[in-house]
Design an enzyme around this catalytic site. Structure first.
Site, PDB file in Angstrom:
ATOM      1  CD  GLU A  38      28.997  25.370  11.894  1.00 29.78           C
ATOM      2  OE1 GLU A  38      28.388  24.346  11.963  1.00 29.78           O
ATOM      3  OE2 GLU A  38      29.343  26.037  10.876  1.00 29.78           O
ATOM      4  CE1 TYR A 121      25.994  20.148   9.747  1.00 28.22           C
ATOM      5  CE2 TYR A 121      25.656  21.278  11.493  1.00 28.22           C
ATOM      6  CZ  TYR A 121      26.106  21.397  10.229  1.00 28.22           C
ATOM      7  OH  TYR A 121      26.011  22.425   9.398  1.00 28.22           O
ATOM      8  CG  ASP A 139      23.257  20.758   6.659  1.00 26.27           C
ATOM      9  OD1 ASP A 139      23.284  20.186   5.852  1.00 26.27           O
ATOM     10  OD2 ASP A 139      23.002  22.125   6.705  1.00 26.27           O
ATOM     11  CB  CYS A 198      14.267  21.603 -10.405  1.00 23.80           C
ATOM     12  SG  CYS A 198      13.979  20.656  -8.804  1.00 23.80           S
ATOM     13  CB  CYS A 201      19.538  22.612 -10.528  1.00 27.09           C
ATOM     14  SG  CYS A 201      20.738  21.494  -9.617  1.00 27.09           S
ATOM     15  CB  CYS A 207      19.327  15.678 -10.467  1.00 26.81           C
ATOM     16  SG  CYS A 207      18.105  15.755  -9.014  1.00 26.81           S
TER      17      CYS A 207
END
Length: 335
Positions: A38, A121, A139, A198, A201, A207
């Site tokens: 991280e 975060y 994020d 896309c 997806c 979406c």
């Protein structure tokens, strides 16, 4: 949106990347791996982090050994990864965890966020990944996924709060750690900032961005902005030395030794009396692309806060790889 957790987890189980900090290990080692990764992943891409992470945990295999390591060793293992403040903060955090928490990561957000180098975060990410808490680290990847799914304006200053409200209403899952990682992974691999996938997806049906007909063609080209930097090196002609000082103009290398650096507008032909042009080269650090013009000047008198360093013996103390490249260029002046 009620099916989002199920859909995302299904995709994750079948498409997630094999990463060294994701391998199955005992709980204490897993906690250490997540903590190190991280910190390394702050402002740095996964593919860049992998070799550094592997080397780091091989040399410093657990939290206790990190807490007792000297700073120079930690920085040396971090060398080339950039943003060195992260390494120092990781080192400080390890010391605090060993001293005050018996080598364990706290389970409360209020305690984790007080640790060096940990913001909202990273605190949420650690709670989710280490303790399986129902926390969504927001994020750029997660923000992008939700902004496209729901057509939320990314310039909205309250976008983080909007996403928190949305995730709070989602059906609860037992796999909070996997769900958090799945959202980030999906944003990195499918719902990418440029050329998102896309057409393949799994979330097309839900979406709003895709169904608005505004999805981005994979053939669309994007321009990349580059920064222009001038670097001025003071040289001692006879001793083969270069003058270095702590950088103040490049935030990602704050407090590390390097020549005088000036950020200038691209194509700005800045001239200084007595300076000689040596060469131009490119240097990339994380997501920063730099076009560098290197200049030098022979002098016996250097500005205050500068010190002489041997060009031939640049390894006598920790110096970032950014500066080492400059050493190699300057060595040609003496040849």
């Amino acid at each position: 949106m009620s099916l989002l957790p199920k859909k995302i987890l299904y995709w994750y189980d079948n498409n997630k990347r094999i990463l060294p900090w994701r391998i199955k290990t005992p709980k204490n080692k897993k906690e250490y791996y997540v903590l190190v990764s991280e910190f390394m992943l702050q402002q740095t891409q996964v593919k860049t982090v992998i070799p550094y992470f592997t080397k780091f945990v091989k040399k410093i295999p657990n939290l206790k050994s990190l807490s007792t390591s000297n700073e120079k060793k930690v920085l040396k293992l971090w060398e080339g990864l950039g943003y060195y403040r992260r390494a120092r903060n990781l080192h400080k955090t390890a010391k605090i965890l060993v001293k005050n928490y018996n080598g364990k990561l706290p389970k409360k957000f209020e305690e984790i966020i007080k640790l060096p180098g940990i913001g909202e975060y990273t605190a949420n990410s650690l709670l989710a990944l280490v303790h399986n808490k129902a926390c969504i680290p927001i994020d750029g990847n997660v923000k992008r996924v939700f902004s496209r799914l729901l057509l939320i304006n990314t310039s909205n200053q309250n976008i983080d709060n909007e996403i928190k409200k949305i995730t709070y209403k989602l059906p609860k899952v037992d796999r909070n750690a996997d769900f958090a990682e799945a959202l980030m992974e999906f944003g990195a691999l499918v719902c990418k900032p440029q050329n998102p996938l896309c057409k393949i997806c799994h979330l097309q049906k839900y979406c709003k961005f895709f169904n608005s007909g505004n999805y981005i063609s994979p053939n669309k080209k994007f321009s990349i902005k580059e920064k222009k930097i001038n670097i001025y090196c003071y040289l001692n002609k006879y001793k083969k030395e270069i003058a270095l000082t702590k950088n103040k103009n490049l935030s990602f290398l704050n407090n590390f030794k390097m020549p005088e650096i000036q950020m200038v507008v691209a194509n700005n032909n800045l001239k200084k009396k007595g300076w000689h042009y040596l060469c131009s080269y490119k240097n990339n650090i994380s997501n920063i692309k730099m076009n560098i013009d290197l200049f030098y000047k022979f002098t016996k008198n250097i500005p205050k806060k500068f010190n002489w360093y041997s060009v031939d013996r640049s390894n006598h103390e920790f110096i970032p790889s950014f500066t080492k490249k400059i050493f190699k260029k300057i060595a040609k002046v003496y040849n």
